[in-house]
Design a protein around this motif. Structure first.
Motif, short mmCIF file in Angstrom:
data_model
loop_
_atom_site.label_atom_id
_atom_site.label_comp_id
_atom_site.label_asym_id
_atom_site.label_seq_id
_atom_site.Cartn_x
_atom_site.Cartn_y
_atom_site.Cartn_z
N ARG A 156 0.87 -1.16 0.00
CA ARG A 156 0.00 0.00 0.00
C ARG A 156 0.91 1.22 0.00
O ARG A 156 1.75 1.36 0.89
N GLY A 333 -0.57 -1.95 -14.03
CA GLY A 333 -0.29 -2.51 -12.71
C GLY A 333 -1.53 -2.97 -11.98
O GLY A 333 -1.46 -3.48 -10.87
N PHE A 334 -2.69 -2.77 -12.60
CA PHE A 334 -3.95 -3.19 -11.99
C PHE A 334 -4.76 -4.00 -12.99
O PHE A 334 -4.60 -3.83 -14.20
N VAL A 335 -5.62 -4.88 -12.46
CA VAL A 335 -6.46 -5.69 -13.33
C VAL A 335 -7.42 -4.79 -14.09
O VAL A 335 -7.62 -4.92 -15.30
N VAL B 26 1.81 -8.94 5.82
CA VAL B 26 1.53 -8.12 4.63
C VAL B 26 0.39 -8.73 3.82
O VAL B 26 -0.49 -8.01 3.32
N GLU B 29 -2.79 -7.76 5.57
CA GLU B 29 -3.12 -6.32 5.49
C GLU B 29 -3.52 -5.89 4.08
O GLU B 29 -4.30 -4.97 3.92
N ASN B 30 -2.90 -6.52 3.06
CA ASN B 30 -3.02 -5.99 1.70
C ASN B 30 -3.81 -6.89 0.77
O ASN B 30 -3.66 -6.82 -0.45
N GLY B 31 -4.68 -7.73 1.34
CA GLY B 31 -5.41 -8.69 0.51
C GLY B 31 -6.23 -8.04 -0.59
O GLY B 31 -6.24 -8.50 -1.74
N ASP B 32 -6.92 -6.93 -0.27
CA ASP B 32 -7.76 -6.27 -1.28
C ASP B 32 -6.90 -5.72 -2.42
O ASP B 32 -7.25 -5.83 -3.60
N LEU B 33 -5.75 -5.17 -2.04
CA LEU B 33 -4.83 -4.62 -3.04
C LEU B 33 -4.33 -5.72 -3.99
O LEU B 33 -4.21 -5.52 -5.21
N ARG B 35 -5.83 -8.43 -4.86
CA ARG B 35 -6.89 -8.74 -5.83
C ARG B 35 -6.98 -7.67 -6.90
O ARG B 35 -7.13 -7.98 -8.09
N GLU B 36 -6.85 -6.42 -6.51
CA GLU B 36 -6.93 -5.34 -7.51
C GLU B 36 -5.76 -5.42 -8.50
O GLU B 36 -5.88 -5.04 -9.65
N ARG B 37 -4.63 -5.90 -7.99
CA ARG B 37 -3.44 -5.89 -8.86
C ARG B 37 -3.30 -7.18 -9.69
O ARG B 37 -2.62 -7.16 -10.71
N THR B 38 -3.89 -8.27 -9.24
CA THR B 38 -3.72 -9.54 -9.97
C THR B 38 -5.03 -10.21 -10.35
O THR B 38 -5.02 -11.16 -11.14
N GLY B 39 -6.13 -9.75 -9.78
CA GLY B 39 -7.40 -10.43 -10.03
C GLY B 39 -7.55 -11.73 -9.26
O GLY B 39 -8.47 -12.52 -9.53
N MET B 317 6.65 -10.38 -1.90
CA MET B 317 5.33 -10.08 -2.45
C MET B 317 5.41 -9.70 -3.93
O MET B 317 4.59 -10.14 -4.74
N LEU B 321 3.38 -11.76 -6.65
CA LEU B 321 2.37 -11.15 -7.50
C LEU B 321 2.70 -11.34 -8.98
O LEU B 321 1.80 -11.46 -9.80
#
Lengths: 432, 432
Positions: A156, A333-335, B26, B29-33, B35-39, B317, B321
């Motif tokens: 983040r 860098g994002f889906v 990490v 803390e960053n699970g949502d991120l 998903r946004e970055r890798t789907g 990470m 990713l």
């Protein structure tokens, strides 16, 4: 995608100015290395120029042709990648759009286009499964695009601060180290080729702002509309302020910065005081640097040449080699390839410590009234110096504790309305 | 490869000490991120530990199991990636080899294994088309592996210099800034958790040397045998030299460095004097930094946290990713997955400017004889200071112009043989 191919990667190069010529030179010098790293050659097939008879800094590679018709790049079935180094916005947008339409990967250095009008191109590249790469568009040879997209992908991002315009940094460095005034430093930058004949984009902060919009997109996956970004350049910055800042132990740098405040982004380009012990304060001449704070990595600082033919060509090469290796496109860098609009903290709510210089009359009560105007807005002062009288009055210099931009504006307006100021107040943020 | 998948990436984590726990934190803390970055989600299925009843710094993620049998990671059909954070050489080599055999991608932080015994693993990963990623093995959160493999891929690397061991840098910084002697600074580093109970790997330069071997492979595509790398640590480095170096305007840093000299590599780990104006001299505490010179990019400098749970987890990470996104493996940065042996410049032919301190008798003719020994080997002196007498004699400090290591050794041996030196000469390179 060009997968597992050993055939040459065929490139159409649009634009052959400084960076384009640099690219041709690097390709010629490093051909063996490129084969070792990708298993392929990179072959320039066509070079799109406006004036084919102009003499260029690098010789055309064997087998390459100069062309003036963009369709010979965008529509050519043999061409794998179009490298766009033309500059401008409309012509390159049309060229890139058409090249994507014809299934070409894109490598570009065009920050203005991607910042002001990139959404449609990213969408099209995503639909087509094509690479749209732009490492060269931000901070020259510094791999900040790659770092944000990939290396720091698991972080983040808390904040990002960068010296993103080499011309401005050169001018500020010369003013600081050699005591030049703004006009002399600018003229010197122009003489030495660091500044354009029309330096507006650089010294008024627009170039840094374009780059910042791209970095915000990479760091947060959101679109910060360029038109809404607060931008203040360095035009006319006074050597008085450079020198007072020094006395307090600071350097003035033109920073592009963003940080997340309770889920909203606070961003902008501003001349800012940077403590002399920070690495950012040590960035001299035409260099660029970026400092990123992530919730896992902590503080990461990257420093390198921010412009010039070869450093920018280095970034273009990195992108070209990724395409040659058949890397899967990871453009944003994002889906989600087309980012949502950023949630923006209203600029007047941004909080910072400030450096303030006012020119006042040498009269009793002036300091009291000024301090009163600050106190009325809840701004407390951390340091203060009064200097001997100058042409326009007595310089009073404050460093404040953290205050909102709104409070600072209001306090200084009140001081002006009360007739305390002989010239408009000058105030800059201090990097926290 | 795991392509276009939206299923969770299933991870087996081998080792759950400092870095493993940081990774779990990490990820949580960053699970949502992610998903946004890798789907996709990243799901820890198994955590391999020696002692399942030990309390760990981070809670086990939901659905994860502690296991003590490595085969439950390496042979598990559902597991996509094995993350190796065990440390050591033999056990992790066997684990990684078996995991590759079963088609698992690998992410590791194991510099010792990859430096001393990486070739077979890289070969197997290449044969199987699997990722073997190791950003976390060098310089913690600094993305130097990615930068060399991808961003700078189009550059011929001229030189690379790094502060690669945070413990040593912490000790040197404390000696320099706070006047501590070596033993006190080491004890303080141990108290604060920067140094292991057995600090040998760190202070004797082996940890930096492991990392340097990996960086040489990435920069030049060649194998520099670890056993042949000249290594000098900082054990027992004297505060006298820290202080004399300061007087000349230098800091002493433990540098890993390599540069290309007429097609051969000159490399090693040495305490080195760095001019105080260089960014490398400004690297304080447990930070790491790397400076790379490329023929296109010019000079690029990266600075960040070189160790610690979260910075190292940040690098893990980034690699995870990349696997989650289905990035094509690019493990070594070269098509040839098993590099050729480096062509090595014999260390005695390496040329450098030197800092030399000798302790001599306070007697006429000593300086003349010493200068004569230097001159006999063709070494010319740039600066010299004589200091007031200390316990072991009168310190004479020289800065030399460029000389070969052979000439410097010979001159100092001659001085010793002539009985000029009361203690063995101390000499360090000066970074050019």
């Amino acid at each position: 995608m060009t997968n597992d191919s050993t055939a040459p990667l065929v490139v159409g190069l649009a634009g052959c100015g400084t960076v384009g010529s640099g690219l041709l030179r690097v390709l010629a010098e490093n051909g063996d290395l490129i084969r070792e790293r990708t298993g392929r050659d990179i072959r320039i097939k066509s070079v799109l120029v406006r004036n084919p008879s102009r003499v260029r800094a690098a010789p055309l590679p064997e087998g390459a042709r100069l062309v003036t018709d963009a369709a010979l790049l965008t529509d050519d079935p043999e061409t794998d990648v179009v490298v766009e180094l033309m500059g401008g916005i409309d012509a390159p947008r049309i060229l890139i759009d058409r090249a994507l339409e014809h299934g070409k990967h894109i490598v570009t250095a065009n920050k203005a286009l991607l910042a002001e009008d990139g959404a449609g191109l990213f969408r099209k590249a995503a639909e087509k499964g094509l690479a749209l790469l732009y490492e060269a568009s931000v901070a020259g040879g510094i791999p900040i695009v790659q770092t944000l997209k990939e290396s720091l992908a698991g972080n983040r991002i808390r904040s990002l601060v960068g010296i993103l315009n080499g011309t401005s940094n050169y001018i500020l460095s010369e003013m600081t180290s050699n005591g030049l005034d703004f006009e002399t430093a600018l003229a010197q930058a122009q003489e030495q080729g660091f500044a354009e004949a029309d330096p507006t984009l650089d010294i008024d902060g627009h170039d840094a702002a374009h780059k910042l919009v791209l970095l915000i997109r990479l760091a947060y996956g959101v679109e910060y509309p360029y038109a809404e970004l607060p931008i203040q350049g360095i035009r006319g910055l006074s050597e008085l302020d450079i020198n007072f800042a020094r006395e307090f132990g600071y350097r003035i740098k033109l920073l592009g910065q963003v940080n997340e405040v309770d889920g909203r982004l606070e961003a902008g380009v501003f001349p800012t005081l940077v403590r002399h012990t920070f690495l950012l304060a040590r960035v001299g001449g035409a260099y660029n640097a970026v400092r990123v704070e992530g919730n896992a990595v902590g503080s990461l600082f990257l420093h390198g040449r921010g412009a010039g033919d070869l450093p920018t060509a280095s970034a273009v090469m990195g992108d070209l080699l990724a395409v040659a290796r058949g890397a899967r496109p990871n453009n944003t860098g994002f889906v989600r390839q087309v980012p949502e609009r950023a949630r923006i903290l209203p600029p007047e709510e941004a909080r910072s410590c400030y450096y303030v210089r006012v020119m006042v009359r040498d009269a009793p009560g002036v300091l009291r009234d000024l301090a009163g105007a600050m106190a009325a807005e809840g701004i407390s002062l951390a340091q203060i110096i009064q200097k001997p009288e100058e042409r326009c009055g007595v310089p009073l210099v404050f460093m404040t504790h953290e205050a909102s931009a709104r409070a600072m504006d209001a306090a200084l307006r009140q001081a002006a309305d009360a007739g305390l100021l002989r010239t408009p107040a000058v105030y800059y943020r201090i990097l926290g």
